[in-house]
Design a protein around this motif. Structure first.
Motif, PDB file in Angstrom:
ATOM      1  N   LYS A  84     -22.006 -67.494  38.806  1.00  0.00           N
ATOM      2  CA  LYS A  84     -20.935 -68.486  38.785  1.00  0.00           C
ATOM      3  C   LYS A  84     -20.388 -68.680  37.372  1.00  0.00           C
ATOM      4  CE  LYS A  84     -19.990 -73.317  39.793  1.00  0.00           C
ATOM      5  NZ  LYS A  84     -20.536 -74.607  40.184  1.00  0.00           N
ATOM      6  N   GLU A  85     -21.277 -68.748  36.385  1.00  0.00           N
ATOM      7  CA  GLU A  85     -20.854 -68.952  35.004  1.00  0.00           C
ATOM      8  C   GLU A  85     -19.992 -67.790  34.510  1.00  0.00           C
ATOM      9  OE1 GLU A  85     -24.192 -68.957  35.923  1.00  0.00           O
ATOM     10  OE2 GLU A  85     -24.282 -71.130  36.156  1.00  0.00           O
ATOM     11  N   GLU A  86     -20.361 -66.559  34.894  1.00  0.00           N
ATOM     12  CA  GLU A  86     -19.580 -65.386  34.483  1.00  0.00           C
ATOM     13  C   GLU A  86     -18.190 -65.416  35.099  1.00  0.00           C
ATOM     14  OE1 GLU A  86     -22.160 -62.307  35.863  1.00  0.00           O
ATOM     15  OE2 GLU A  86     -23.266 -62.199  33.979  1.00  0.00           O
ATOM     16  N   LEU A  87     -18.093 -65.814  36.364  1.00  0.00           N
ATOM     17  CA  LEU A  87     -16.787 -65.907  37.022  1.00  0.00           C
ATOM     18  C   LEU A  87     -15.922 -66.985  36.381  1.00  0.00           C
ATOM     19  CD1 LEU A  87     -17.705 -65.516  40.794  1.00  0.00           C
ATOM     20  CD2 LEU A  87     -16.332 -63.964  39.417  1.00  0.00           C
ATOM     21  N   GLU A  88     -16.531 -68.133  36.065  1.00  0.00           N
ATOM     22  CA  GLU A  88     -15.777 -69.207  35.422  1.00  0.00           C
ATOM     23  C   GLU A  88     -15.243 -68.765  34.062  1.00  0.00           C
ATOM     24  OE1 GLU A  88     -18.562 -72.452  35.434  1.00  0.00           O
ATOM     25  OE2 GLU A  88     -17.989 -73.072  37.462  1.00  0.00           O
ATOM     26  N   LEU A  89     -16.077 -68.097  33.278  1.00  0.00           N
ATOM     27  CA  LEU A  89     -15.654 -67.602  31.974  1.00  0.00           C
ATOM     28  C   LEU A  89     -14.518 -66.591  32.113  1.00  0.00           C
ATOM     29  CD1 LEU A  89     -16.032 -67.531  28.909  1.00  0.00           C
ATOM     30  CD2 LEU A  89     -17.778 -65.771  29.251  1.00  0.00           C
ATOM     31  N   PHE A  90     -14.636 -65.681  33.076  1.00  0.00           N
ATOM     32  CA  PHE A  90     -13.595 -64.679  33.327  1.00  0.00           C
ATOM     33  C   PHE A  90     -12.276 -65.362  33.684  1.00  0.00           C
ATOM     34  CE2 PHE A  90     -11.229 -62.134  36.421  1.00  0.00           C
ATOM     35  CZ  PHE A  90     -10.973 -61.001  35.664  1.00  0.00           C
ATOM     36  N   LEU A  91     -12.327 -66.353  34.584  1.00  0.00           N
ATOM     37  CA  LEU A  91     -11.110 -67.054  35.000  1.00  0.00           C
ATOM     38  C   LEU A  91     -10.489 -67.821  33.843  1.00  0.00           C
ATOM     39  CD1 LEU A  91     -12.210 -68.315  38.522  1.00  0.00           C
ATOM     40  CD2 LEU A  91     -10.532 -66.527  38.004  1.00  0.00           C
ATOM     41  N   GLN A  92     -11.309 -68.464  33.020  1.00  0.00           N
ATOM     42  CA  GLN A  92     -10.791 -69.185  31.858  1.00  0.00           C
ATOM     43  C   GLN A  92     -10.096 -68.234  30.894  1.00  0.00           C
ATOM     44  OE1 GLN A  92     -14.176 -71.203  30.199  1.00  0.00           O
ATOM     45  NE2 GLN A  92     -14.269 -72.727  31.854  1.00  0.00           N
ATOM     46  N   THR A  93     -10.706 -67.083  30.666  1.00  0.00           N
ATOM     47  CA  THR A  93     -10.123 -66.082  29.762  1.00  0.00           C
ATOM     48  C   THR A  93      -8.778 -65.598  30.291  1.00  0.00           C
ATOM     49  OG1 THR A  93     -12.322 -65.381  29.072  1.00  0.00           O
ATOM     50  CG2 THR A  93     -10.515 -63.859  28.625  1.00  0.00           C
ATOM     51  N   LYS A  94      -8.719 -65.279  31.570  1.00  0.00           N
ATOM     52  CA  LYS A  94      -7.469 -64.800  32.164  1.00  0.00           C
ATOM     53  C   LYS A  94      -6.395 -65.883  32.152  1.00  0.00           C
ATOM     54  CE  LYS A  94      -8.590 -60.657  32.896  1.00  0.00           C
ATOM     55  NZ  LYS A  94      -7.972 -59.650  32.059  1.00  0.00           N
ATOM     56  N   ARG A  95      -6.790 -67.125  32.422  1.00  0.00           N
ATOM     57  CA  ARG A  95      -5.858 -68.232  32.407  1.00  0.00           C
ATOM     58  C   ARG A  95      -5.258 -68.385  31.012  1.00  0.00           C
ATOM     59  NH1 ARG A  95      -8.939 -72.613  34.330  1.00  0.00           N
ATOM     60  NH2 ARG A  95      -8.717 -71.668  36.375  1.00  0.00           N
ATOM     61  N   ARG A  96      -6.097 -68.274  29.972  1.00  0.00           N
ATOM     62  CA  ARG A  96      -5.635 -68.367  28.584  1.00  0.00           C
ATOM     63  C   ARG A  96      -4.653 -67.223  28.275  1.00  0.00           C
ATOM     64  NH1 ARG A  96     -10.401 -67.861  26.066  1.00  0.00           N
ATOM     65  NH2 ARG A  96     -11.531 -69.412  27.238  1.00  0.00           N
ATOM     66  N   GLU A  97      -4.970 -66.024  28.729  1.00  0.00           N
ATOM     67  CA  GLU A  97      -4.093 -64.870  28.480  1.00  0.00           C
ATOM     68  C   GLU A  97      -2.725 -65.084  29.113  1.00  0.00           C
ATOM     69  OE1 GLU A  97      -6.066 -61.379  29.957  1.00  0.00           O
ATOM     70  OE2 GLU A  97      -7.661 -61.482  28.458  1.00  0.00           O
ATOM     71  N   ILE A  98      -2.705 -65.641  30.298  1.00  0.00           N
ATOM     72  CA  ILE A  98      -1.433 -65.863  31.006  1.00  0.00           C
ATOM     73  C   ILE A  98      -0.612 -66.944  30.330  1.00  0.00           C
ATOM     74  CG2 ILE A  98      -0.435 -66.713  33.166  1.00  0.00           C
ATOM     75  CD1 ILE A  98      -2.770 -65.258  34.608  1.00  0.00           C
ATOM     76  N   THR A  99      -1.242 -68.057  29.994  1.00  0.00           N
ATOM     77  CA  THR A  99      -0.500 -69.174  29.405  1.00  0.00           C
ATOM     78  C   THR A  99      -0.053 -68.908  27.969  1.00  0.00           C
ATOM     79  OG1 THR A  99      -2.561 -70.291  28.767  1.00  0.00           O
ATOM     80  CG2 THR A  99      -1.571 -70.909  30.888  1.00  0.00           C
ATOM     81  N   GLU A 100      -0.858 -68.135  27.224  1.00  0.00           N
ATOM     82  CA  GLU A 100      -0.518 -67.843  25.837  1.00  0.00           C
ATOM     83  C   GLU A 100       0.351 -66.597  25.705  1.00  0.00           C
ATOM     84  OE1 GLU A 100      -4.223 -67.647  23.734  1.00  0.00           O
ATOM     85  OE2 GLU A 100      -4.705 -69.745  24.137  1.00  0.00           O
ATOM     86  N   GLY A 101       0.327 -65.734  26.706  1.00  0.00           N
ATOM     87  CA  GLY A 101       1.048 -64.461  26.629  1.00  0.00           C
ATOM     88  C   GLY A 101       2.390 -64.572  27.191  1.00  0.00           C
TER      89      GLY A 101
END
Length: 142
Positions: free
Chosen positions: A125-142
């Motif tokens: 679960k922690e790995e999935l949450e980290l992955f989703l947070q990273t992708k969310r950051r990439e989308i909002t910042e990119g």
């Protein structure tokens, strides 16, 4: 064991592959010269009108695995194609793949070969949450 597990859940596996796949053989024995080989799974795709050969590996990608699959696909092209068939497709499933090594390994091959990785279990679960947070950051910042 991986192949047995896939076949135990064949309906779900075929649904994951998509519409049109028909199981033709498991551990299909082929003889090339004096060497006997076994294709893990052979499907016929009735819409694409071609054989799909799947090799399952329980370790990381190596160019030897791809050479084996290429050999099988070439044999199928010469001996199993009938009028109206398209050339066979090879799919290599392994636990890890090095994109650069795959790129060079398939660079000058004429056959349609694909390499993908699979996971035997879902990430924590922690790995999935980290992955989703990273992708969310990439989308909002990119």
């Amino acid at each position: 064991n991986l192949e047995a597990a896939l076949l135990d859940n064949l309906h779900e596996f075929l649904m994951e592959l998509g519409h049109g796949f028909c199981l033709e053989a498991r551990q299909k024995s082929i003889v090339i010269g004096k060497t006997r080989g076994f294709v893990d799974l052979v499907f016929y795709h009735r819409i694409l009108k071609c054989h799909v050969l799947i090799e399952l590996k329980v370790d990381k990608f190596t160019h030897e695995h791809l050479g084996q699959l290429n050999t099988y696909v070439s044999w199928y092209r010469k001996h199993m194609m009938t009028d109206g068939d398209n050339p066979p497709v090879g799919l290599l499933l392994c636990t890890q793949k090095d994109h650069a090594l795959v790129e060079y390994a398939i660079a000058s091959m004429d056959n349609r070969l694909f390499v993908s990785k699979y996971q035997l279990e879902l990430p924590k679960k922690e790995e999935l949450e980290l992955f989703l947070q990273t992708k969310r950051r990439e989308i909002t910042e990119g």
